[in-house]
Write a protein that holds these residues in place. Structure first.
Motif, mmCIF file in Angstrom:
data_model
loop_
_atom_site.group_PDB
_atom_site.id
_atom_site.type_symbol
_atom_site.label_atom_id
_atom_site.label_comp_id
_atom_site.label_asym_id
_atom_site.label_seq_id
_atom_site.Cartn_x
_atom_site.Cartn_y
_atom_site.Cartn_z
ATOM 1 N N LYS A 166 0.806 -10.069 -0.358
ATOM 2 C CA LYS A 166 -0.390 -9.634 -1.075
ATOM 3 C C LYS A 166 0.072 -8.780 -2.255
ATOM 4 O O LYS A 166 0.727 -7.748 -2.065
ATOM 5 N N PRO A 167 -0.245 -9.168 -3.478
ATOM 6 C CA PRO A 167 0.233 -8.436 -4.661
ATOM 7 C C PRO A 167 -0.117 -6.952 -4.596
ATOM 8 O O PRO A 167 -1.259 -6.587 -4.310
ATOM 9 N N GLY A 168 0.880 -6.124 -4.842
ATOM 10 C CA GLY A 168 0.667 -4.687 -4.936
ATOM 11 C C GLY A 168 0.759 -3.925 -3.631
ATOM 12 O O GLY A 168 0.948 -2.705 -3.641
ATOM 13 N N ARG A 169 0.621 -4.597 -2.503
ATOM 14 C CA ARG A 169 0.590 -3.871 -1.228
ATOM 15 C C ARG A 169 1.942 -3.229 -0.912
ATOM 16 O O ARG A 169 1.997 -2.064 -0.507
ATOM 17 N N HIS A 212 16.224 1.402 4.339
ATOM 18 C CA HIS A 212 15.471 0.775 3.251
ATOM 19 C C HIS A 212 13.991 1.142 3.254
ATOM 20 O O HIS A 212 13.287 0.857 2.278
ATOM 21 N N GLY A 213 13.524 1.758 4.330
ATOM 22 C CA GLY A 213 12.086 1.972 4.427
ATOM 23 C C GLY A 213 11.405 0.656 4.744
ATOM 24 O O GLY A 213 11.725 -0.001 5.735
ATOM 25 N N ILE A 214 10.482 0.243 3.896
ATOM 26 C CA ILE A 214 9.769 -1.031 4.084
ATOM 27 C C ILE A 214 10.363 -2.076 3.168
ATOM 28 O O ILE A 214 10.464 -1.884 1.954
ATOM 29 N N ARG A 215 10.766 -3.210 3.754
ATOM 30 C CA ARG A 215 11.160 -4.381 2.968
ATOM 31 C C ARG A 215 10.247 -5.542 3.337
ATOM 32 O O ARG A 215 9.939 -5.742 4.515
ATOM 33 N N ILE A 216 9.823 -6.284 2.348
ATOM 34 C CA ILE A 216 9.020 -7.464 2.624
ATOM 35 C C ILE A 216 9.946 -8.641 2.897
ATOM 36 O O ILE A 216 11.022 -8.760 2.288
ATOM 37 N N VAL A 217 9.570 -9.473 3.839
ATOM 38 C CA VAL A 217 10.332 -10.682 4.114
ATOM 39 C C VAL A 217 10.003 -11.703 3.030
ATOM 40 O O VAL A 217 8.885 -12.197 2.937
ATOM 41 N N SER A 218 10.992 -11.973 2.180
ATOM 42 C CA SER A 218 10.791 -12.916 1.079
ATOM 43 C C SER A 218 10.998 -14.359 1.519
ATOM 44 O O SER A 218 10.467 -15.286 0.894
#
Length: 254
Positions: A236-239, A219-225
């Motif tokens: 942080k929006p957009g990062r 997946h590469g980078i996934r943000i923890v939701s």
């Protein structure tokens, strides 16, 4: 090559075999990476990690096998191949790429650490898969393994990173875990951009209101939701979009 096929290295060539012909011998070493339109991120690091874990007596064969496996991969479409060493046999699994995601829900695993060889990718894949099944039963995508003291080590199938302002952080090097190619790539990219990186031992609670990432080759980078039954996390929006684009730009044609 056909999708979801298995190939054995035999007589200096890859020969397709049925799943029933795969030895029941546990995996000694494994590695996998995303191939998208013939491009791969940091393939040299995947190769080196695989070869470094192969016993010295099998190293020459492993090099020939790996070279042949790369040459055989399709250059069109998206794939998630895996190379394996099982006993004396080298295998290539050609797997069609599953759905890719930009976010993940995680949950802390609080049981006994199931990893027998935490610094080697392969021997514990089945045990870590069981952790994932347990995570999904609680509505999460990834189980986060903790030390006996409760500090974050890694996910079952991912490395974990987090942001302290504009400082990108990860667990201490001395915590036993697989050397994640993707995490290494992200941290190297951060330093190349002039950002500070930092290692720290943290509990999940100490990541409250922090932007947390789980990263891996698929997946590469996934943000923890969401951290299920854990701290509230932030974004942080957009990062995330910016960094997924940056990381994707590092992929090279094989």
């Amino acid at each position: 090559m056909s999708a979801d096929a298995i190939y054995r290295w035999q007589n200096d060539q890859l020969l397709e075999v049925s799943p029933d012909d795969v030895p029941e011998t546990p995996m000694t070493v494994a590695d996998s990476w995303l191939v998208d339109s013939g491009k791969v991120l940091a393939l040299n690091l995947h190769q080196q990690r695989f070869l470094d874990a192969v016993p010295a007596a099998q190293h020459e064969t492993a090099e020939k096998f790996f070279t042949a496996a790369i040459a055989a991969l399709p250059r069109a479409g998206a794939w998630f191949p895996r190379v394996e060493l099982r006993g004396a046999e080298f295998l290539l699994r050609l797997r069609a790429n599953p759905e890719l995601r930009r976010s993940a829900k995680v949950i802390s695993f609080t049981g006994e650490d199931p990893r027998s060889q935490p610094s080697v990718k392969g021997p514990d894949i089945a045990a870590l898969g069981a952790l994932q099944v347990g995570a999904r039963a609680h509505g999460a995508d990834e189980a986060i393994i903790l030390t006996n003291e409760g500090f974050v080590i890694e996910g079952a199938y991912s490395a974990i990173l987090w942001w302290r302002g504009e400082i990108l952080c990860g667990p201490p090097t001395e915590f036993a875990r697989v050397d994640s190619v993707t995490a290494r790539s992200v941290l190297t990219l951060a330093r190349a951009l002039g950002l500070d990186t930092h290692e720290e031992a943290v509990t999940p609670a100490e990541l409250a209101e922090t932007e947390v990432w789980v990263v891996n080759a698929l997946h590469g980078i996934r943000i923890v939701s969401e951290w299920v039954e854990g701290p509230a996390v932030a974004e942080k929006p957009g990062r995330l979009t910016q960094w997924r684009t940056r990381l994707g730009a590092l992929a090279r044609t094989i």
